[in-house]
Design an enzyme around this catalytic site. Structure first.
Site, PDB file in Angstrom:
ATOM      1  N   CYS A 143       0.718  -1.215   0.096  1.00  0.00           N
ATOM      2  CA  CYS A 143      -0.015   0.107   0.188  1.00  0.00           C
ATOM      3  C   CYS A 143       0.804   1.175   0.003  1.00  0.00           C
ATOM      4  O   CYS A 143       0.620   2.088  -0.825  1.00  0.00           O
ATOM      5  CB  CYS A 143      -0.883  -0.120   1.171  1.00  0.00           C
ATOM      6  SG  CYS A 143      -2.133  -1.369   1.172  1.00  0.00           S
TER       7      CYS A 143
HETATM    8  C1  UGA Z   1      -0.775   0.032   6.203  1.00  0.00           C
HETATM    9  C2  UGA Z   1      -1.610   0.818   7.131  1.00  0.00           C
HETATM   10  O1  UGA Z   1      -0.809   0.786   8.578  1.00  0.00           O
HETATM   11  C3  UGA Z   1      -2.862   0.538   7.223  1.00  0.00           C
HETATM   12  O2  UGA Z   1      -3.608   1.448   8.139  1.00  0.00           O
HETATM   13  C4  UGA Z   1      -3.718   0.750   5.734  1.00  0.00           C
HETATM   14  O3  UGA Z   1      -5.047   0.433   5.949  1.00  0.00           O
HETATM   15  C5  UGA Z   1      -2.933  -0.296   4.958  1.00  0.00           C
HETATM   16  O4  UGA Z   1      -1.383   0.228   4.803  1.00  0.00           O
HETATM   17  C6  UGA Z   1      -3.340  -0.113   3.429  1.00  0.00           C
HETATM   18  O5  UGA Z   1      -3.325   0.894   2.927  1.00  0.00           O
HETATM   19  O6  UGA Z   1      -4.044  -1.028   3.027  1.00  0.00           O
HETATM   20  P1  UGA Z   1       0.113  -2.514   6.272  1.00  0.00           P
HETATM   21  O7  UGA Z   1       0.619  -2.368   4.930  1.00  0.00           O
HETATM   22  O8  UGA Z   1      -0.650  -3.877   6.380  1.00  0.00           O
HETATM   23  O9  UGA Z   1      -0.859  -1.423   6.782  1.00  0.00           O
HETATM   24  O10 UGA Z   1       1.382  -2.375   7.362  1.00  0.00           O
HETATM   25  P2  UGA Z   1       1.897  -1.642   8.627  1.00  0.00           P
HETATM   26  O11 UGA Z   1       1.774  -2.491   9.630  1.00  0.00           O
HETATM   27  O12 UGA Z   1       1.296  -0.370   8.477  1.00  0.00           O
HETATM   28  O13 UGA Z   1       3.391  -1.620   8.150  1.00  0.00           O
HETATM   29  C7  UGA Z   1       4.177  -1.013   7.129  1.00  0.00           C
HETATM   30  C8  UGA Z   1       5.463  -1.224   6.779  1.00  0.00           C
HETATM   31  O14 UGA Z   1       6.253  -0.241   7.799  1.00  0.00           O
HETATM   32  C9  UGA Z   1       6.207  -2.520   7.286  1.00  0.00           C
HETATM   33  O15 UGA Z   1       6.926  -2.898   6.267  1.00  0.00           O
HETATM   34  C10 UGA Z   1       6.597  -2.401   8.655  1.00  0.00           C
HETATM   35  O16 UGA Z   1       7.597  -3.365   8.770  1.00  0.00           O
HETATM   36  C11 UGA Z   1       7.094  -0.868   8.793  1.00  0.00           C
HETATM   37  N1  UGA Z   1       7.052  -0.254   9.760  1.00  0.00           N
HETATM   38  C12 UGA Z   1       5.831   0.074  10.469  1.00  0.00           C
HETATM   39  C13 UGA Z   1       8.398   0.167  10.418  1.00  0.00           C
HETATM   40  O17 UGA Z   1       9.559  -0.041   9.833  1.00  0.00           O
HETATM   41  N2  UGA Z   1       8.374   0.779  11.727  1.00  0.00           N
HETATM   42  C14 UGA Z   1       7.178   0.834  12.275  1.00  0.00           C
HETATM   43  O18 UGA Z   1       7.316   1.771  13.524  1.00  0.00           O
HETATM   44  C15 UGA Z   1       5.943   0.695  11.758  1.00  0.00           C
END
Ligand code: UGA
Length: 601
Positions: free
Chosen positions: A283
């Site tokens: 996303c």
């Molecule tokens: C993300 C959003 O969090 C959701 O709210 C949204 O609905 C979704 O995209 C979407 O547009 O469908 P998601 O892609 O499942 O959700 O993943 P996240 O948990 O948000 O993590 C995204 C990335 O950031 C991952 O690679 C994770 O490892 C990284 N991340 C996250 C970090 O490196 N540090 C953090 O503190 C948090």
């Protein structure tokens, strides 16, 4: 007999509109099962017949924790059904949610092919319907899409007029992969984008069972909120990653403490401040690109979003650079990557940062082995035969020269420094997700981590010592006259510089200390001495070497260098080496006696 509570639930149920969901990907399936679990009748529809059949038989077409049970239960209770035609799905429901994918075009702009096709089939079905129907876009779409594209196509295909014969709404989702069911059940807020009262009332009714704040906006604002939400989260992660890179330059600085320090400020908040190897997933990249592309078309740049993307592009380089600092050149080294999925608890590798890291390592000429608890079959589609695939973390690190932690799976969190020391050829770990204790790891092996400043835990200057056993079975020692060694003999050695391998460092140090040129032939042993302080952590390496030339003349006045035969080795050696020499001589004696027991290589 119904209780008072029971009857009010029953009434709510009777009043609830029936829902059809178009697109059974991870958003559509979670919402289909989620609404059904709230006692709303749901019809799932997808052009993929396999997905329809699975759902009809009570099996979730996608994996999400808790979803299989929910789907099974709702199908069993007849709250979740499927129809094989779009027309039946629309005719048997009051509200349709569009949950199809919105991929990117090659220029980063949004590709609306699934949105337009779905709008068309919904419109055609509506032609046959004589009652009002609500069309709601849940897919992530650029502001203006619902009113300029969806509305027009539905109107054209149905021959009906929006807001009169059918309603229009936008209701973005904020589900995270891996916790989508939980996010559905306990949302932070629900955003409802509408421009007519009837659509608003209908959507509010559907969400009446949720106690979180509900924000009603116009359609374009709701569309934009979804993008801004993802952009802000990505910016938060990139921000802390940028600071992590700065921390690496400051002695004794650690980004995890910095993140905690700022996260306690309520205005900032502690979430999404975990620094790491970079963010991925299907996303964020797609949405940030679509947003900047949309802004550009409107004559505007979004510099903070450009910077967010730019910082994320840097992180794989930072990981590879840390590996280089630990073991020198990566060509022909065995480098392993632990974790391939874009985050833990999923097999999803879309836009995973691991892909960039693996490709960079391959470009550096490293021999790469990878492991992931769930994503190996996806990884095989991507990397094919360019890497080796391991079946467990221990299998992956076996005989490796450097291990990179790229996804923070629980399985990796339980690895101990001893596991790396036992399995690896050169125990060196780059912690790209900050899952290991710097104290515990850097006292036992070469350790670097994202956002960890050069300090006592990180060993930019690794000490090496060489036991040079010449062809004539003599051991080279140097005598240091300076305090605190007081004339004791020891193995030659020194520090590994950032840009060299341990072997290169040994060769250089031996030449500097003794004047002799050597070519290391085989590593005899590699270990850390437990009594050494983490500050001057010593890895002692012993080589069987060819002495190529030079004369025994140290460049350093305070050193004397000499070859010793087995019987002449001084009883007391500096730097705890006596034990090593003993061990070596014991194995030699074994070998001379039995022809077995030599521990080289
Ligand atoms: C993300 C959003 O969090 C959701 O709210 C949204 O609905 C979704 O995209 C979407 O547009 O469908 P998601 O892609 O499942 O959700 O993943 P996240 O948990 O948000 O993590 C995204 C990335 O950031 C991952 O690679 C994770 O490892 C990284 N991340 C996250 C970090 O490196 N540090 C953090 O503190 C948090």
């Amino acid at each position: 007999m119904l209780t008072a509570k029971g009857s009010s639930e029953e009434e709510t149920h009777l009043k609830m509109p029936r829902i059809s969901i178009f697109g059974l990907g991870y958003v559509g399936t979670v919402y289909a099962a989620g609404f059904a679990s709230k006692k709303i009748e749901v019809i799932g529809f997808d052009i993929d017949e396999k997905k329809l059949k699975l759902l009809a038989s009570g099996i979730s077409p996608i994996y999400e924790p808790g979803l299989s049970e929910l789907v099974k239960d709702c199908v069993h209770r007849d709250l979740l059904k499927t129809f094989s035609t779009a027309e039946d799905a629309v005719l048997n429901s009051d509200v349709t949610f569009i949950t199809v994918g919105t991929p990117s075009n090659s220029d980063g702009s949004i590709d609306l092919k699934y949105i337009t096709e779905t709008s068309r089939v919904i419109g055609e079905a509506l032609k046959k319907k004589d009652r009002w129907h609500l069309v709601t876009v849940k897919s992530t779409v650029i502001p203006g899409t619902t009113e300029k594209v969806v509305k027009k196509i539905v109107e054209a295909a149905s021959g009906k007029i929006a807001y009169k014969h059918f309603g229009l709404g936008v209701n973005p989702e904020f589900l995270r992969e891996g916790s989508a069911v939980e996010d559905f059940m306990t949302p932070d807020r629900i955003v409802i984008g509408v421009s007519d009262e009837k659509s608003k009332v209908e959507l509010e009714r559907i969400y009446s069972g949720f106690s979180c704040p509900k924000l009603v906006t116009n359609i374009r604002t709701a569309e934009l909120i979804k993008y801004v939400n993802n952009a802000f989260l990505a910016a938060k992660v990139s921000f802390i990653n940028m600071i992590a890179n700065l921390c690496q330059k400051i002695p004794n600085c650690d980004v995890t403490a910095v993140a905690e320090g700022i996260g306690l400020d309520k205005r900032i908040g502690k979430h999404f401040l975990r620094a790491g190897a970079g963010w991925g997933g299907s996303c964020w990249l797609k949405d940030l690109n679509a947003l900047t592309n949309f802004a550009r078309k409107n004559g505007l740049t979004l510099p903070l979003i450009d910077a967010t993307l730019q910082v994320n592009d840097m992180q794989p380089f930072v990981m590879v650079e840390l590996a280089r600092q630990l073991i020198g050149k990566l060509s022909n080294r065995r480098v392993v990557v632990l974790g391939l999925a874009f985050k833990p608890n999923t097999d999803d590798m879309r836009e995973a940062i691991s892909i960039k890291i693996v490709n960079m390592l391959l470009n550096e000429g490293a021999e790469v082995t990878v492991y992931d608890p769930a994503a190996i079959s996806n990884a095989k589609e991507i990397f094919r035969d360019t890497v080796n695939y391991a079946s467990s973390a221990n299998d992956c690190i076996h005989n490796a020269d450097c291990a990179l932690i790229v996804t923070e799976w629980d399985e990796f969190k339980s690895l101990k420094p001893e596991d790396f020391v036992r399995h690896m050829r050169i125990p060196a770990v780059v912690d790209g997700r900050r899952i290991f204790s710097p104290q515990a790891f850097s006292s036992k092996l070469r350790f670097a981590a994202i956002g960890l400043g050069a300090n006592e835990y990180f060993n930019p200057a690794l000490a090496v010592n060489a036991m040079i056993v010449s062809d004539s079975e003599k051991i080279l020692l140097v005598r240091r006259t300076i305090e605190p060694f007081n004339g004791l003999w020891s193995l030659p050695g020194g520090f590994v510089e950032h840009d060299e391998t341990v072997e290169e460092a040994l060769t250089r140090e031996v030449e500097e200390e003794t004047g002799l040129k050597i070519r290391p032939k085989q590593i005899f042993d590699v270990f850390s001495h437990p009594l050494r302080s983490p500050v001057k952590h010593v890895v002692t390496m012993c080589y069987l070497a060819d002495v190529l030339g030079g004369s025994l003349k140290s460049s350093n006045e305070s050193l004397e260098a000499r070859f010793f035969s087995a019987s002449e080795i001084p009883a007391r050696l500096a730097f705890d080496h006596h034990e090593i020499v003993e061990k070596y001589m014991k194995s030699q004696r074994e070998y001379w006696k039995t022809g077995q027991g030599l521990v080289y290589g």
